[in-house]
Enzyme design. Sequence first.
Site, PDB file in Angstrom:
ATOM      1  N   ASP A 427       0.852  -1.186   0.000  1.00  0.00           N
ATOM      2  CA  ASP A 427       0.000   0.000   0.000  1.00  0.00           C
ATOM      3  C   ASP A 427       0.892   1.241   0.000  1.00  0.00           C
ATOM      4  OD1 ASP A 427      -2.411   1.381   0.143  1.00  0.00           O
ATOM      5  OD2 ASP A 427      -2.463   1.365   2.323  1.00  0.00           O
ATOM      6  N   GLU A 430       2.916   4.891  -3.982  1.00  0.00           N
ATOM      7  CA  GLU A 430       2.960   5.845  -5.128  1.00  0.00           C
ATOM      8  C   GLU A 430       4.290   6.564  -5.255  1.00  0.00           C
ATOM      9  OE1 GLU A 430       0.391   5.628  -2.945  1.00  0.00           O
ATOM     10  OE2 GLU A 430      -0.744   4.428  -4.373  1.00  0.00           O
ATOM     11  N   ASP A 556      -8.938   4.004  -2.471  1.00  0.00           N
ATOM     12  CA  ASP A 556      -9.833   4.449  -1.406  1.00  0.00           C
ATOM     13  C   ASP A 556     -11.076   5.124  -1.936  1.00  0.00           C
ATOM     14  OD1 ASP A 556      -7.985   3.419   0.285  1.00  0.00           O
ATOM     15  OD2 ASP A 556      -6.947   5.309   0.589  1.00  0.00           O
TER      16      ASP A 556
END
Length: 851
Positions: A427, A430, A556
Amino acid sequence: MAFLSFLAALLALCITSSAARRAPATDVRCPGYEATNVAQGDSYLLADLVFAGNCSLYNQDITNLRLLVEYQSDSRLHVLIGDADDNVYQVQEQVLPRPHTQNVTASSAALEFSYTKSPFSFQVKRASTGETLFDSSSEPLIFESQFVQIQTSLPQDANLYGLGEHSDSFRLPASNYERSIWNAESPFIPRGRNLYGSHPVYFDHRLSGTHGVFLASASGMDINFGINAAGERYLQYTTIGGVLDFYFLAGPDPTSVSKQYAEVVGLPAMMPYWILGFHQCKYGWDDIGHVKQVVANYSAAGIPLETLWGDIDYMDEREDFTTSPDRYPHDQVRALVDSLHENNQHYIVILDPGIHRQEGYATYDRGAEKDVFLKNADGSPHLGRQWAGQVVWPDWFAPSVQDWWTNEIKLFFDASTGIDVDGLWVDMDEASNMCDIHCMGQADAAATHRARRNLLSRYGSSQAQGPMKGLGGRDLLNPPYRINNHNGDLSGGTLATNIANADGSYQYDTHNLYGHMMAGATHDALLAHKPTKRPFVLTRSTFAGSGRKAAHWFGDNASTWDDYRVAIAQMLAFTAIHAMPMVGSDICGFNGDAQEHMCARWATLGAFQPFYRNHADISAPSQEFYRWDLVKDAAKKAIDARYRLLDYVYTAMHAASTTGAPIASPLWFAYPQDANTFGIQTQWLWGDALVVSPVVNDDSQSVTFYLPNDVFYDFWTWEKVASQGAQITVDNVAWTDIPVHIRGGSIIPLRVESASTTAEVRAQNFTVVVAPGVYGAAKGALYLDDGESLDVGNAKSEISFSWDGQAFQASGTFGFATDLVVESVTVLGQDGGPQTKKGPWGLEQGFSFHF
Ligand SMILES: *[C@@H]1O[C@H](CO)[C@@H](O)[C@H](O)[C@H]1NC(C)=O
Ligand SMILES: *[C@@H]1O[C@H](CO)[C@@H](O)[C@H](O)[C@H]1NC(C)=O
Ligand SMILES: *[C@@H]1O[C@H](CO)[C@@H](O)[C@H](O)[C@H]1NC(C)=O
Ligand SMILES: *[C@@H]1O[C@H](CO)[C@@H](O)[C@H](O)[C@H]1NC(C)=O
Ligand SMILES: CC(=O)N[C@H]1CO[C@H](CO)[C@@H](O)[C@@H]1O
């Protein structure tokens, strides 16, 4: 997972940054380049492109370019425009291995390249029809050190899809549309914005055929769709660096383009069978007692739970490779995993890239010793903030980084001493940074002011680093052309883009690869850990080709009807266009309060999509399916159908991993001549035989959907539905129901019964349903193997089913040893309704019979 507290800061950045971007100094029209020294062979063309004058819109123009055109295969044309000196950044081969040319002769290729000498432009045509697919002549090529622009005109009837990751319509708007590509933390998956992944590929579907265009670039970019002064449609790429590395894919049918794209970026990974089961996760399961209750409550409700997921709650102080001593004691987590495994269930946990910078934290110490973390130009560690606090960041290009990461994974997930997980979830990759260089400048003025000044000025521009690693002399933090990143400038909410990687490239050029590389390193570590098993890795951030090693969820989203709908468009983009089959949304939505009706519908919808996981934020109320009776019933019914169809889906997944054919696709893949299907984004083909048409309106019990001109059979009732190509309205669709049709011409294998885990499903016999097409025939397939081995060798069966109107036949290869049988075959749509013939027929050899 999101960090909502950070949202306000992000929004503030968006607002302040959008005004200042672009607008070149003057309104000059750049002169473009002239092609010289053209050398042409049967299968290639080379030329020098020489700058034809002065322009310098944003930076210095690169005066000498090189053009390489390769007829790589009959269906693939490669066009590369780069600097003659080969210094401009190119995506590293290790990160995205690209295919070699097969040197086919230009005259035999499906695509035709032609060019105009001055100003240089090029055209790609479909050889069979002469139709122009790509034409860069309307605007001159601009190639500056941090501003590269090329445009193609488009006919009015072009339908474009792809250019992910985004939450926009599946068929992209024809004009007045901008798609920025820059991986970013994106709470609430805002519309019209760059999200977590970079997939600079589009499919263009026309009545005359489908083709694909892939720009193999990791650079930040804006892609604009517009209408020019002459009233023509265009698509314009504006990148802030990198070469123009185009792959043109000829199709001509949609599935062929999916396959041709997978040939370029890599075939998707074959996943384990169990990953098709139902998964439950939540951020905010505060202790292990709570988690055990979730497992027990699923069991008590009779809802099959395949995999339990651990979000960051399990960690000690949010540090990777730790368990909380009081909330998730190590021995109790081990006992939980044992009990899950005894019940044929699975366990997966999360990892974040940010490594807590804390001496004595063994993972950090070992990484520092192996020199695997990103550094500022002065050699100090590049700091940031993630869940654990102040963190350092793995440099996925560092020579020892894979050893370090593999070692951490082997140590912590060791079956005999550690947490024996069945897969991993990465997670925040990025990489998402809660304290970027702007935050540092404000938060801790004394300590970080110096660091910030260093970052911004002293090391603000790049040094030339050798071939293909990026030009020197660039402003790597604030390039003069600003892409429309929703996090503000390039370094907003992530790593500083002027940080060098160990191989000499810069984050400016490789930012969009960070999550892709973390997912790849995690996959490779799992492979080293359990060399005979198919690894499973779920990643939030992706790049072109991430499907080779990882699965993806859409981040999300929110518990809204709108996000329920957009989950379909997002799935279609990944499965059909981006060569990533194993994808899905957080079922019932991540942020906010899931409502009963919506969650029931989403439980049902998700059962007909590849990756099927219910997940919610810490701030959201619990939304496990057993919490409402209605949702419980919907989930049970949907999972029952999903599990009976599991081998049909597994067969489609196997096809995806061996040919690139999509596991789920839009209706126009099967009906490319039916223009009514081109804009549909609320129905899809599940495999190639089922059409799913969920209720889509808010809190509604009726749905209007489209069935093309074909024969269909209701999946639930087996009733025949002949359509001339019509909108069909169904009212009173129960909250537990979803309209699904079998396409005529298909044969579907089903398990006779569902079960509470996929392992038990695998012990069930089969039944086969034949859905004759318009002319009475049908075909289908069944792939069987052990469901988990990386290399099954010959221990697999690839069975083809066919029906010619009278005779049924099963043939193929039968290497998988099994006692299971086909108990019965039912042919739909016969006079007097479905007709069933009872077996049993074994599955270790072919069989056939007449009705
Ligand atoms: C182009 O013009 C700019 C501004 O007038 C000048 O600084 C630059 O040196 C010129 N470049 C070339 C390649 O002539
Ligand atoms: C294609 O041609 C190039 C240049 O002649 C050569 O180096 C390469 O080996 C060839 N590849 C194949 C697959 O024939
Ligand atoms: C599990 O079910 C019990 C009994 O209904 C309930 O008291 C408990 O709150 C539930 N726990 C969770 C985590 O769902
Ligand atoms: C599968 O079919 C065979 C042959 O009819 C039968 O012996 C066996 O019990 C069946 N298996 C199950 C799980 O029903
Ligand atoms: C993509 C999407 O649906 N985004 C929505 C997520 O949820 C927030 C809050 O409900 C909406 O504002 C977004 O539009």
